[in-house]
Design a protein around this motif. Structure first.
Motif, PDB file in Angstrom:
ATOM      1  N   MET A 185     -80.194 -15.094 -54.717  1.00 36.33           N
ATOM      2  CA  MET A 185     -81.507 -14.450 -54.692  1.00 36.33           C
ATOM      3  C   MET A 185     -82.505 -15.301 -55.476  1.00 36.33           C
ATOM      4  O   MET A 185     -82.165 -15.857 -56.527  1.00 36.33           O
ATOM      5  CB  MET A 185     -81.405 -13.079 -55.349  1.00 36.33           C
ATOM      6  CG  MET A 185     -80.340 -12.186 -54.716  1.00 36.33           C
ATOM      7  SD  MET A 185     -81.039 -11.196 -53.422  1.00 36.33           S
ATOM      8  CE  MET A 185     -81.566  -9.814 -54.418  1.00 36.33           C
ATOM      9  N   PHE A 186     -83.743 -15.339 -54.981  1.00 36.26           N
ATOM     10  CA  PHE A 186     -84.798 -16.131 -55.611  1.00 36.26           C
ATOM     11  C   PHE A 186     -85.983 -15.228 -55.943  1.00 36.26           C
ATOM     12  O   PHE A 186     -87.003 -15.240 -55.230  1.00 36.26           O
ATOM     13  CB  PHE A 186     -85.245 -17.251 -54.666  1.00 36.26           C
ATOM     14  CG  PHE A 186     -84.151 -18.214 -54.268  1.00 36.26           C
ATOM     15  CD1 PHE A 186     -83.933 -19.384 -54.997  1.00 36.26           C
ATOM     16  CD2 PHE A 186     -83.337 -17.956 -53.173  1.00 36.26           C
ATOM     17  CE1 PHE A 186     -82.928 -20.270 -54.625  1.00 36.26           C
ATOM     18  CE2 PHE A 186     -82.327 -18.841 -52.793  1.00 36.26           C
ATOM     19  CZ  PHE A 186     -82.115 -20.012 -53.532  1.00 36.26           C
ATOM     20  N   PRO A 187     -85.872 -14.441 -57.048  1.00 36.50           N
ATOM     21  CA  PRO A 187     -87.004 -13.562 -57.410  1.00 36.50           C
ATOM     22  C   PRO A 187     -88.217 -14.402 -57.795  1.00 36.50           C
ATOM     23  O   PRO A 187     -88.068 -15.529 -58.276  1.00 36.50           O
ATOM     24  CB  PRO A 187     -86.485 -12.784 -58.623  1.00 36.50           C
ATOM     25  CG  PRO A 187     -85.072 -13.170 -58.824  1.00 36.50           C
ATOM     26  CD  PRO A 187     -84.784 -14.391 -58.009  1.00 36.50           C
ATOM     27  N   LYS A 188     -89.402 -13.825 -57.588  1.00 36.55           N
ATOM     28  CA  LYS A 188     -90.652 -14.558 -57.862  1.00 36.55           C
ATOM     29  C   LYS A 188     -90.792 -14.956 -59.322  1.00 36.55           C
ATOM     30  O   LYS A 188     -91.103 -16.091 -59.637  1.00 36.55           O
ATOM     31  CB  LYS A 188     -91.851 -13.686 -57.473  1.00 36.55           C
ATOM     32  CG  LYS A 188     -92.212 -13.778 -56.019  1.00 36.55           C
ATOM     33  CD  LYS A 188     -93.732 -13.911 -55.815  1.00 36.55           C
ATOM     34  CE  LYS A 188     -94.065 -14.059 -54.347  1.00 36.55           C
ATOM     35  NZ  LYS A 188     -93.867 -12.791 -53.612  1.00 36.55           N
ATOM     36  N   ASN A 189     -90.539 -13.980 -60.224  1.00 42.21           N
ATOM     37  CA  ASN A 189     -90.844 -14.240 -61.636  1.00 42.21           C
ATOM     38  C   ASN A 189     -89.616 -14.278 -62.525  1.00 42.21           C
ATOM     39  O   ASN A 189     -89.677 -13.951 -63.701  1.00 42.21           O
ATOM     40  CB  ASN A 189     -91.821 -13.180 -62.151  1.00 42.21           C
ATOM     41  CG  ASN A 189     -93.097 -13.172 -61.329  1.00 42.21           C
ATOM     42  OD1 ASN A 189     -93.680 -14.230 -61.088  1.00 42.21           O
ATOM     43  ND2 ASN A 189     -93.507 -11.997 -60.887  1.00 42.21           N
ATOM     44  N   ALA A 190     -88.485 -14.652 -61.951  1.00 45.00           N
ATOM     45  CA  ALA A 190     -87.245 -14.696 -62.722  1.00 45.00           C
ATOM     46  C   ALA A 190     -86.352 -15.770 -62.121  1.00 45.00           C
ATOM     47  O   ALA A 190     -86.552 -16.176 -60.976  1.00 45.00           O
ATOM     48  CB  ALA A 190     -86.547 -13.333 -62.673  1.00 45.00           C
ATOM     49  N   GLU A 217     -83.281 -17.729 -60.339  1.00 47.91           N
ATOM     50  CA  GLU A 217     -82.402 -17.349 -59.234  1.00 47.91           C
ATOM     51  C   GLU A 217     -81.052 -16.899 -59.787  1.00 47.91           C
ATOM     52  O   GLU A 217     -80.665 -17.263 -60.895  1.00 47.91           O
ATOM     53  CB  GLU A 217     -82.218 -18.527 -58.278  1.00 47.91           C
ATOM     54  CG  GLU A 217     -81.502 -19.710 -58.885  1.00 47.91           C
ATOM     55  CD  GLU A 217     -81.568 -20.929 -57.962  1.00 47.91           C
ATOM     56  OE1 GLU A 217     -82.697 -21.385 -57.677  1.00 47.91           O
ATOM     57  OE2 GLU A 217     -80.507 -21.408 -57.552  1.00 47.91           O
ATOM     58  N   PHE A 218     -80.354 -16.072 -59.010  1.00 48.20           N
ATOM     59  CA  PHE A 218     -79.035 -15.593 -59.447  1.00 48.20           C
ATOM     60  C   PHE A 218     -78.184 -15.298 -58.219  1.00 48.20           C
ATOM     61  O   PHE A 218     -78.703 -15.158 -57.108  1.00 48.20           O
ATOM     62  CB  PHE A 218     -79.173 -14.348 -60.334  1.00 48.20           C
ATOM     63  CG  PHE A 218     -79.766 -13.173 -59.621  1.00 48.20           C
ATOM     64  CD1 PHE A 218     -81.147 -13.026 -59.514  1.00 48.20           C
ATOM     65  CD2 PHE A 218     -78.948 -12.215 -59.033  1.00 48.20           C
ATOM     66  CE1 PHE A 218     -81.693 -11.944 -58.833  1.00 48.20           C
ATOM     67  CE2 PHE A 218     -79.487 -11.129 -58.355  1.00 48.20           C
ATOM     68  CZ  PHE A 218     -80.867 -10.990 -58.258  1.00 48.20           C
ATOM     69  N   ASP A 219     -76.872 -15.234 -58.425  1.00 42.30           N
ATOM     70  CA  ASP A 219     -75.934 -15.011 -57.324  1.00 42.30           C
ATOM     71  C   ASP A 219     -75.265 -13.649 -57.437  1.00 42.30           C
ATOM     72  O   ASP A 219     -74.936 -13.195 -58.528  1.00 42.30           O
ATOM     73  CB  ASP A 219     -74.824 -16.074 -57.340  1.00 42.30           C
ATOM     74  CG  ASP A 219     -75.343 -17.453 -56.962  1.00 42.30           C
ATOM     75  OD1 ASP A 219     -76.500 -17.548 -56.485  1.00 42.30           O
ATOM     76  OD2 ASP A 219     -74.599 -18.430 -57.157  1.00 42.30           O
ATOM     77  N   VAL A 220     -75.056 -13.006 -56.289  1.00 43.92           N
ATOM     78  CA  VAL A 220     -74.318 -11.749 -56.218  1.00 43.92           C
ATOM     79  C   VAL A 220     -73.039 -12.014 -55.422  1.00 43.92           C
ATOM     80  O   VAL A 220     -73.122 -12.431 -54.260  1.00 43.92           O
ATOM     81  CB  VAL A 220     -75.137 -10.657 -55.505  1.00 43.92           C
ATOM     82  CG1 VAL A 220     -74.353  -9.355 -55.434  1.00 43.92           C
ATOM     83  CG2 VAL A 220     -76.486 -10.455 -56.185  1.00 43.92           C
ATOM     84  N   PRO A 221     -71.863 -11.783 -56.002  1.00 42.70           N
ATOM     85  CA  PRO A 221     -70.634 -11.957 -55.220  1.00 42.70           C
ATOM     86  C   PRO A 221     -70.470 -10.797 -54.241  1.00 42.70           C
ATOM     87  O   PRO A 221     -70.810  -9.662 -54.580  1.00 42.70           O
ATOM     88  CB  PRO A 221     -69.520 -11.944 -56.275  1.00 42.70           C
ATOM     89  CG  PRO A 221     -70.108 -11.264 -57.458  1.00 42.70           C
ATOM     90  CD  PRO A 221     -71.610 -11.387 -57.384  1.00 42.70           C
ATOM     91  N   PRO A 222     -69.982 -11.054 -53.038  1.00 43.20           N
ATOM     92  CA  PRO A 222     -69.899  -9.992 -52.008  1.00 43.20           C
ATOM     93  C   PRO A 222     -68.694  -9.074 -52.199  1.00 43.20           C
ATOM     94  O   PRO A 222     -67.810  -8.998 -51.359  1.00 43.20           O
ATOM     95  CB  PRO A 222     -69.805 -10.789 -50.703  1.00 43.20           C
ATOM     96  CG  PRO A 222     -69.139 -12.062 -51.082  1.00 43.20           C
ATOM     97  CD  PRO A 222     -69.556 -12.359 -52.505  1.00 43.20           C
ATOM     98  N   LEU A 223     -68.692  -8.337 -53.314  1.00 46.97           N
ATOM     99  CA  LEU A 223     -67.558  -7.473 -53.667  1.00 46.97           C
ATOM    100  C   LEU A 223     -67.610  -6.165 -52.896  1.00 46.97           C
ATOM    101  O   LEU A 223     -68.665  -5.525 -52.826  1.00 46.97           O
ATOM    102  CB  LEU A 223     -67.601  -7.163 -55.167  1.00 46.97           C
ATOM    103  CG  LEU A 223     -67.516  -8.362 -56.101  1.00 46.97           C
ATOM    104  CD1 LEU A 223     -67.804  -7.940 -57.532  1.00 46.97           C
ATOM    105  CD2 LEU A 223     -66.124  -8.985 -55.998  1.00 46.97           C
ATOM    106  N   GLY A 224     -66.483  -5.745 -52.370  1.00 49.11           N
ATOM    107  CA  GLY A 224     -66.405  -4.520 -51.581  1.00 49.11           C
ATOM    108  C   GLY A 224     -67.025  -3.327 -52.311  1.00 49.11           C
ATOM    109  O   GLY A 224     -66.756  -3.114 -53.488  1.00 49.11           O
TER     110      GLY A 224
END
Ligand code: OGA
Ligand code: MN
Length: 212
Positions: free
Chosen positions: A159-164, A166-173
């Motif tokens: 994810m690339f938020p405008k004012n923060a 970038e960060f990753d989210v693992p696709p956990l069930g």
């Protein structure tokens, strides 16, 4: 328990609304029960085996085309009445829709959603979910259906938020990620395992734009 529908003022939904208001996105790792996650994963795999999932296209209307260099997932749109698990998912999303309307006055009237299966190696390049020529998509909601996902499997949502940063989210069930469709660029990194998800968009109603 979130196997059934939620009240629009359930604390979990209010937290999502607050997150969206404050920073434009929300991540809820335990949104679906393990049972519903499993049932939906089974439904997605069954549809895939039956050949019902098709390579996803990019764009909309007359400019729509399959481009595996941009996105390599296979999808099938979901309709009410096809499967009990899907109907439960649709009910949960409708509760979320009502909570978003109450808290953020977004006037969301429609929801469209599909299963997505990323075969090993597939990815989805950085993009924004709202179409250039159609601004009815307001809020995106992705739910992951993967069992025992490991960091080395890849397939993170970046994810690339405008004012923060970038960060990753693992696709956990069972995990739900919600974000504003118009201003959150994001991408799906390649996975070395089959990656299952449900992706949906809450939309404002409007006349279909004139199509040539
Ligand atoms: C999409 C998308 C993200 C994900 O389908 O538009 O960005 O993590 N999906 O599956
Ligand atoms: Mn997207």
């Amino acid at each position: 328990m979130r196997g059934m529908s939620l009240s629009p003022d359930d604390p979990l939904l209010l937290r999502i609304v607050d997150d969206l208001a404050e920073r434009g996105w929300s991540q809820q790792n335990l949104f679906l029960t393990p049972d519903l996650t499993r049932e939906l994963a089974l439904e997605c795999r069954t549809r895939a085996v039956q050949g019902e999932l098709a390579p996803a296209a990019v764009g909309r209307g007359a400019t729509q085309e399959v481009r595996e260099g941009i996105r390599g997932d296979h999808i099938q749109w979901i309709e009410p009445g096809q499967a009990a698990s899907c109907d439960r998912y649709l009910e949960l999303m409708d509760s979320l829709r009502q909570a978003l309307n109450r808290g953020l006055f977004l006037g969301l009237e429609e929801f469209e959603c599909h299963f997505a299966l990323y075969p090993p190696g597939a990815f989805y390049r950085k993009h924004v979910d709202r179409f250039r020529d159609d601004d009815k998509r307001m809020v995106s909601a992705v739910i992951y259906l993967n069992d025992a996902w490991q960091p080395e499997h890849g397939g993170q949502l970046r994810m690339f938020p405008k004012n923060a940063p970038e960060f990753d989210v693992p696709p956990l069930g069972g995990c739900l990620v919600v974000f504003m469709s118009g201003d959150m660029p994001h991408e799906v990194l390649p996975a070395c395992h089959e990656r299952l998800s449900l992706t949906g968009w809450f939309r404002r109603r409007g006349n279909e734009p004139f199509e040539l």
